[in-house]
Design an enzyme around this catalytic site. Structure first.
Site, PDB file in Angstrom:
ATOM      1  N   GLU A  97     118.171   8.614  57.189  1.00  0.00           N
ATOM      2  CA  GLU A  97     119.080   7.470  57.062  1.00  0.00           C
ATOM      3  C   GLU A  97     119.039   6.633  58.341  1.00  0.00           C
ATOM      4  O   GLU A  97     118.768   7.147  59.429  1.00  0.00           O
ATOM      5  CB  GLU A  97     120.493   8.030  56.791  1.00  0.00           C
ATOM      6  CG  GLU A  97     121.618   7.047  56.738  1.00  0.00           C
ATOM      7  CD  GLU A  97     121.512   5.999  55.647  1.00  0.00           C
ATOM      8  OE1 GLU A  97     120.485   5.305  55.610  1.00  0.00           O
ATOM      9  OE2 GLU A  97     122.471   5.849  54.874  1.00  0.00           O
ATOM     10  N   ASP A  98     119.327   5.354  58.203  1.00  0.00           N
ATOM     11  CA  ASP A  98     119.339   4.491  59.379  1.00  0.00           C
ATOM     12  C   ASP A  98     120.600   4.694  60.203  1.00  0.00           C
ATOM     13  O   ASP A  98     120.551   4.843  61.419  1.00  0.00           O
ATOM     14  CB  ASP A  98     119.165   3.005  59.000  1.00  0.00           C
ATOM     15  CG  ASP A  98     120.135   2.534  57.922  1.00  0.00           C
ATOM     16  OD1 ASP A  98     120.979   3.331  57.446  1.00  0.00           O
ATOM     17  OD2 ASP A  98     120.055   1.352  57.538  1.00  0.00           O
ATOM     18  N   ASP A 101     128.102   5.404  59.186  1.00  0.00           N
ATOM     19  CA  ASP A 101     129.278   4.667  59.643  1.00  0.00           C
ATOM     20  C   ASP A 101     130.517   5.405  59.130  1.00  0.00           C
ATOM     21  O   ASP A 101     131.008   6.321  59.789  1.00  0.00           O
ATOM     22  CB  ASP A 101     129.157   3.229  59.118  1.00  0.00           C
ATOM     23  CG  ASP A 101     130.234   2.303  59.644  1.00  0.00           C
ATOM     24  OD1 ASP A 101     130.886   2.649  60.626  1.00  0.00           O
ATOM     25  OD2 ASP A 101     130.421   1.222  59.063  1.00  0.00           O
ATOM     26  N   PHE A 150     128.367  -3.820  64.993  1.00  0.00           N
ATOM     27  CA  PHE A 150     127.432  -4.023  63.896  1.00  0.00           C
ATOM     28  C   PHE A 150     126.037  -4.246  64.465  1.00  0.00           C
ATOM     29  O   PHE A 150     125.820  -5.167  65.249  1.00  0.00           O
ATOM     30  CB  PHE A 150     127.855  -5.211  63.023  1.00  0.00           C
ATOM     31  CG  PHE A 150     127.099  -5.242  61.730  1.00  0.00           C
ATOM     32  CD1 PHE A 150     127.461  -4.392  60.688  1.00  0.00           C
ATOM     33  CD2 PHE A 150     126.013  -6.082  61.561  1.00  0.00           C
ATOM     34  CE1 PHE A 150     126.742  -4.390  59.496  1.00  0.00           C
ATOM     35  CE2 PHE A 150     125.289  -6.080  60.367  1.00  0.00           C
ATOM     36  CZ  PHE A 150     125.663  -5.237  59.340  1.00  0.00           C
ATOM     37  N   ARG A 163     115.668  -7.256  59.459  1.00  0.00           N
ATOM     38  CA  ARG A 163     115.102  -5.899  59.398  1.00  0.00           C
ATOM     39  C   ARG A 163     113.823  -5.795  60.218  1.00  0.00           C
ATOM     40  O   ARG A 163     113.425  -4.715  60.635  1.00  0.00           O
ATOM     41  CB  ARG A 163     114.770  -5.520  57.946  1.00  0.00           C
ATOM     42  CG  ARG A 163     115.967  -5.429  57.021  1.00  0.00           C
ATOM     43  CD  ARG A 163     115.522  -4.822  55.698  1.00  0.00           C
ATOM     44  NE  ARG A 163     116.508  -4.990  54.640  1.00  0.00           N
ATOM     45  CZ  ARG A 163     117.535  -4.176  54.407  1.00  0.00           C
ATOM     46  NH1 ARG A 163     117.727  -3.136  55.179  1.00  0.00           N
ATOM     47  NH2 ARG A 163     118.375  -4.397  53.410  1.00  0.00           N
TER      48      ARG A 163
HETATM   49  P1  IMP Z   1     128.687   4.292  55.450  1.00  0.00           P
HETATM   50  O1  IMP Z   1     128.683   4.611  53.984  1.00  0.00           O
HETATM   51  O2  IMP Z   1     129.934   3.570  55.856  1.00  0.00           O
HETATM   52  O3  IMP Z   1     128.400   5.493  56.323  1.00  0.00           O
HETATM   53  O4  IMP Z   1     127.572   3.231  55.699  1.00  0.00           O
HETATM   54  C1  IMP Z   1     126.290   3.575  55.697  1.00  0.00           C
HETATM   55  C2  IMP Z   1     125.380   2.421  55.307  1.00  0.00           C
HETATM   56  O5  IMP Z   1     125.924   1.153  55.673  1.00  0.00           O
HETATM   57  C3  IMP Z   1     124.123   2.576  56.094  1.00  0.00           C
HETATM   58  O6  IMP Z   1     123.185   3.223  55.289  1.00  0.00           O
HETATM   59  C4  IMP Z   1     123.714   1.162  56.401  1.00  0.00           C
HETATM   60  O7  IMP Z   1     122.849   0.723  55.384  1.00  0.00           O
HETATM   61  C5  IMP Z   1     124.978   0.366  56.360  1.00  0.00           C
HETATM   62  N1  IMP Z   1     125.482   0.101  57.723  1.00  0.00           N
HETATM   63  C6  IMP Z   1     126.495   0.723  58.375  1.00  0.00           C
HETATM   64  N2  IMP Z   1     126.689   0.232  59.603  1.00  0.00           N
HETATM   65  C7  IMP Z   1     125.747  -0.732  59.745  1.00  0.00           C
HETATM   66  C8  IMP Z   1     125.402  -1.612  60.828  1.00  0.00           C
HETATM   67  O8  IMP Z   1     125.997  -1.626  61.943  1.00  0.00           O
HETATM   68  N3  IMP Z   1     124.364  -2.453  60.599  1.00  0.00           N
HETATM   69  C9  IMP Z   1     123.665  -2.489  59.434  1.00  0.00           C
HETATM   70  N4  IMP Z   1     123.952  -1.686  58.394  1.00  0.00           N
HETATM   71  C10 IMP Z   1     124.983  -0.819  58.555  1.00  0.00           C
HETATM   72 MG    MG Z   2     121.269   2.792  55.043  1.00  0.00          MG
END
Ligand code: IMP
Ligand code: MG
Length: 177
Positions: A97-98, A101, A150, A163
């Site tokens: 995963e990237d 959050d 972000f 990207r």
């Molecule tokens: P989560 O479900 O809140 O953990 O969010 C995860 C997904 O949100 C990641 O797979 C990212 O694709 C996207 N995401 C969360 N934070 C960022 C950020 O700072 N920049 C870009 N994408 C983000």
């Molecule tokens: Mg992602």
């Protein structure tokens, strides 16, 4: 143009990805493992990580998930937008995963993958924002912990753009350069 500040350079990315690839090579020595890349943000991380894993029989697959609808905050509702190409039953799986959050995306994904009876599931994330985690999630491998900003670049987008930046940057939406 949005204003982007370099936050993690290509050189530092390379060093930390090598470190995590070494850990994976050590932990999965002589085991088959499937790296599951979460589209689209993890593609550059997957490609740099996989070429540095040297001790295992590695295969890859892709899964599409979406929880952001063009903004900078998760909607909290995770959607499966495209599925794996192969079954994972009886296999060791590492989710690549990237960024984690809130953790909701990976909680949804691990629950979904468990139903397919893999031998094991581990999580490998390039970035983690620990201050935002809303659910308990064991992140087995991570390259960097970052503050609640972000980020874009190195696969990660703002509204599908940016990207292609080779480094991780911090973006302030709306600010002009
Ligand atoms: P989560 O479900 O809140 O953990 O969010 C995860 C997904 O949100 C990641 O797979 C990212 O694709 C996207 N995401 C969360 N934070 C960022 C950020 O700072 N920049 C870009 N994408 C983000
Ligand atoms: Mg992602």
């Amino acid at each position: 143009m949005d204003k982007i500040q370099e936050f993690i350079s290509e050189e530092i990315l390379r060093q930390e990805i090598q470190r995590v690839a070494n850990e994976i090579s050590r932990d999965y020595r002589n085991e088959d493992v499937v790296l599951i890349c979460v589209l689209k943000g993890a593609i550059l991380f997957l490609s740099d990580l996989m070429k540095r894993i040297d001790s295992t029989t590695v295969t890859i697959d892709f899964i599409g998930l979406s929880s952001y609808e063009g903004g900078t905050k998760s909607t909290g509702v995770v959607k499966l937008t495209s599925d794996l190409s192969q079954p994972i039953e009886g296999k060791h799986v590492i989710i690549v995963e990237d960024i984690v959050d809130s953790g909701l995306t990976l909680q949804f994904l691990t629950e979904n993958l468990k139903l397919r009876n893999p031998l094991s599931i581990a999580i490998c994330s390039l970035l983690v924002k620990p201050s935002n985690l809303k659910v308990p999630l064991k992140i087995n491998y991570k390259c960097f912990e970052i503050p609640d900003k972000f980020v874009v670049g190195y696969g990660m987008d703002y509204d599908e753009r940016l990207r292609n930046l080779p480094y991780v940057g911090i973006m302030e939406p709306g600010k002009k350069s």
